[in-house]
Motif scaffolding. Structure first.
Motif, short mmCIF file in Angstrom:
data_model
loop_
_atom_site.label_atom_id
_atom_site.label_comp_id
_atom_site.label_asym_id
_atom_site.label_seq_id
_atom_site.Cartn_x
_atom_site.Cartn_y
_atom_site.Cartn_z
N ASN A 284 4.53 26.21 23.52
CA ASN A 284 3.86 26.24 22.22
C ASN A 284 3.52 24.85 21.70
O ASN A 284 3.27 24.68 20.51
CB ASN A 284 4.73 26.98 21.19
N ALA B 145 13.67 36.82 15.52
CA ALA B 145 12.25 37.06 15.30
C ALA B 145 11.95 38.55 15.11
O ALA B 145 12.41 39.39 15.88
CB ALA B 145 11.45 36.52 16.48
N MET C 278 9.38 41.61 15.16
CA MET C 278 8.10 41.96 15.78
C MET C 278 7.06 42.38 14.75
O MET C 278 5.86 42.36 15.01
CB MET C 278 8.31 43.06 16.81
N LYS D 217 5.17 39.29 14.13
CA LYS D 217 4.22 39.05 15.23
C LYS D 217 2.97 39.91 15.05
O LYS D 217 1.84 39.42 15.20
CB LYS D 217 4.89 39.36 16.57
N GLU E 191 3.80 38.54 26.94
CA GLU E 191 4.59 37.41 26.45
C GLU E 191 6.04 37.80 26.23
O GLU E 191 6.35 38.80 25.60
CB GLU E 191 3.99 36.90 25.14
N LYS F 288 9.72 37.73 24.64
CA LYS F 288 10.13 37.54 23.24
C LYS F 288 10.58 36.11 22.97
O LYS F 288 10.36 35.57 21.89
CB LYS F 288 11.25 38.52 22.89
N LYS G 169 9.38 33.46 23.89
CA LYS G 169 8.27 32.52 23.79
C LYS G 169 7.58 32.56 22.43
O LYS G 169 6.52 32.00 22.26
CB LYS G 169 7.25 32.80 24.90
N GLN G 170 8.18 33.24 21.48
CA GLN G 170 7.53 33.38 20.19
C GLN G 170 7.29 32.02 19.54
O GLN G 170 8.17 31.16 19.51
CB GLN G 170 8.37 34.25 19.25
#
Length: 530
Positions: A86, A248, A250, A253, A268, A270, A272-273
């Protein structure tokens, strides 16, 4: 997604509701590489959702011109995916009580170093040799500072790392990195932002133990130990932090994808959020004791105070106004099959439990730091922060490492009741109930008789061994329960030395363990107004 993705269409992102940084990010990264001032280890959600945003605020205000280097002393795929994938960016989602979400792009992380090879460890050495470096900070959880096993010996996995070219233990690595600074006679402040009592003192003790090993096993200068004790060369300020940063969600997201702020990548992972979700309220109190200048965090809401005030604020929060309540909700939330902390607060009996625990029992021994009012702080926690349904925090997350938390969250209050002639230990009703509830939780069966997952805990296997003969709905020998209640490393004292208090815990555990729905039954009885 990389920085260009956001900068190429800055106006469009701002129109979509993403607040963008107001500084030259490329210049900040260049300046940080040349003259780093701040490196942070353990860059998880708390760091990304709070600490990094403090630096971002300072950069926006033009109070500083360098960012933070995020580091991990052990190979971590999660660290790599979060930062490398990121471009060191984080989208912070602030979850307001009314359901509105404020999004901002945090770009203050200038670089990342994941120690997966000797080259990266040498990169850390070069950073630690820089005279400009002011702060080394940590959010590695309390477990990260543990260097001894249950027998009081340095853990074998640490001993095995001594001869490694790049050790994979954080405390051992930091000791060897600080040695580079010692050889150059450079000042530094080493600061824990982890959520436990006297974190600076424990951090220093852990690093000194590692330094002793390096002196004995690798021939480091004995004077290095004197350097670590030199309050003019190096300091370990105590701190207290208060910020809820759950895992995180969802839902966040999906909202970011819907607003076209991020691209939908169905494959992706999770981990890698790019985003972190957090509550709006936050507190950070730091002992004003620095040796190489300080980063002006007080310009963005952080309190720089004396050690006594840090201690008082920490004790107020950790022993009375937040942490004990969190643990109580986690234990009974698991037993009553609640999905979130906010759902726990909606439960009439659990809501009453929190008020009695905080106002009736904890407030009698609360310390007043004066920078905030304890009763107002507690009221804010109970009426605004914990009931916020938009904070996706769970009993399972809070129940993690409970054995490491009971000593501070309840043991200190118990000690106060024992030591204060005006207080009677046996008047406590909620604290012994929570301890009994924890024992009941360890049975791994909820109040409905269904199998229940127990959150991870470093002492779980040892405690399970002591409770091996104690089963749900089974008879048991009180001796087995007392073997746990006498563990000073869990409670801070031997609870069996206080016969009536100990008996109350055992009797309440026995009742809750007899059959289904007895947890609820006892809970109702205990929180009922007289």
């Amino acid at each position: 997604m990389d920085l260009e993705y956001f900068l190429n269409d800055r106006k469009s992102f701002e129109q979509k509701g993403l607040k963008m940084p107001d500084y030259d990010i490329y210049k900040m990264r260049k300046d940080t590489k040349e003259n780093p001032q701040w490196i942070h280890f353990g860059a998880g959600n708390l760091f990304r959702g709070y600490i990094a945003s403090l630096a971002d605020d300072l950069l926006n205000k033009k109070e500083i011109n360098t960012g933070i280097i995020a580091a991990s002393c052990h190979h971590s795929n999660n660290f790599k995916s979060v930062f490398k994938d990121n471009d060191n960016l984080t989208i912070k989602a602030i979850l307001n009580e009314d359901g509105h979400i404020d999004y901002r792009l945090i770009a203050s992380v200038a670089d990342n170093v994941n120690v997966e090879n000797a080259y990266n460890f040498n990169r850390l050495k070069e950073i630690f040799k820089k005279e400009s470096l002011k702060f080394v900070t940590f959010t590695i959880t309390e477990k990260g500072y543990e260097v001894f096993d249950s027998q009081g010996s340095v853990k074998k996995k640490i001993i095995d790392q001594i001869e490694k070219e790049f050790p994979q233990d954080t405390m051992l690595s930091i000791a060897s990195l600080l040695y580079e600074r010692y050889k150059l006679d450079l000042n530094i402040s080493v600061i824990s932002f982890d959520n436990f009592s006297h974190n600076g003192i424990k951090l220093k003790k852990s690093i000194k133990e590692m330094a002793k090993l390096l002196v004995d096993k690798k021939g480091y200068d004995k004077e290095f130990l004197d350097y670590l004790d030199d309050g003019e060369k190096i300091t370990f300020p105590n701190t207290t932090i208060d910020k809820i940063t759950p895992e995180a969600s969802m839902d966040i997201k999906k909202d970011l994808i819907k607003k076209e702020i991020i691209v939908d990548n169905k494959n992706e992972d999770k981990n890698k959020q790019i985003f972190v979700n957090t509550e709006k309220k936050e507190y950070l109190v730091i002992e004003d004791n620095f040796t190489n200048g300080k980063i002006p965090l007080d310009k963005v809401g952080v309190f720089f105070v004396d050690k006594s005030t840090v201690d008082k604020f920490e004790k107020m929060k950790v022993c009375t106004c937040l942490n004990p309540i969190h643990t109580a909700l986690a234990i009974f939330g698991k037993l009553l099959d609640k999905d979130s902390i906010s759902e726990c607060m909606e439960d009439y009996d659990l809501n009453k439990l929190t008020k009695k625990l905080g106002f009736n029992e904890g407030m009698k021994t609360v310390s007043d730091p004066e920078i905030v009012d304890p009763k107002e702080f507690l009221k804010e926690v109970l009426e605004k922060r914990l009931p916020n349904p938009f904070i996706p925090d769970t009993p399972s997350r809070i129940a993690t490492d409970t054995s490491q938390k009971l000593k501070i969250r309840f043991g200190e209050t118990i000690k106060s009741y024992i030591e204060d002639e005006k207080l009677d230990l046996n008047e406590l009703e909620i604290i012994p109930l929570v301890i009994a509830g924890w024992l009941r939780y360890l049975m791994g069966v909820d109040d409905f008789g269904m199998k229940m997952e127990i959150s991870s805990d470093p002492l779980l296997e040892e405690i399970k061994d002591k409770l091996e003969k104690v089963k749900f709905k089974g008879d048991f020998n009180e001796h087995d329960i007392k073997n746990v209640l006498k563990m000073k490393n869990i409670f801070g004292l031997d609870l069996t030395e206080h016969e009536d208090f100990c008996k109350k815990i055992i009797d309440e555990f026995r009742f809750m363990n007899e059959k289904e729905e007895n947890v609820r039954k006892l809970l109702k009885e205990k929180v009922e107004d007289e």
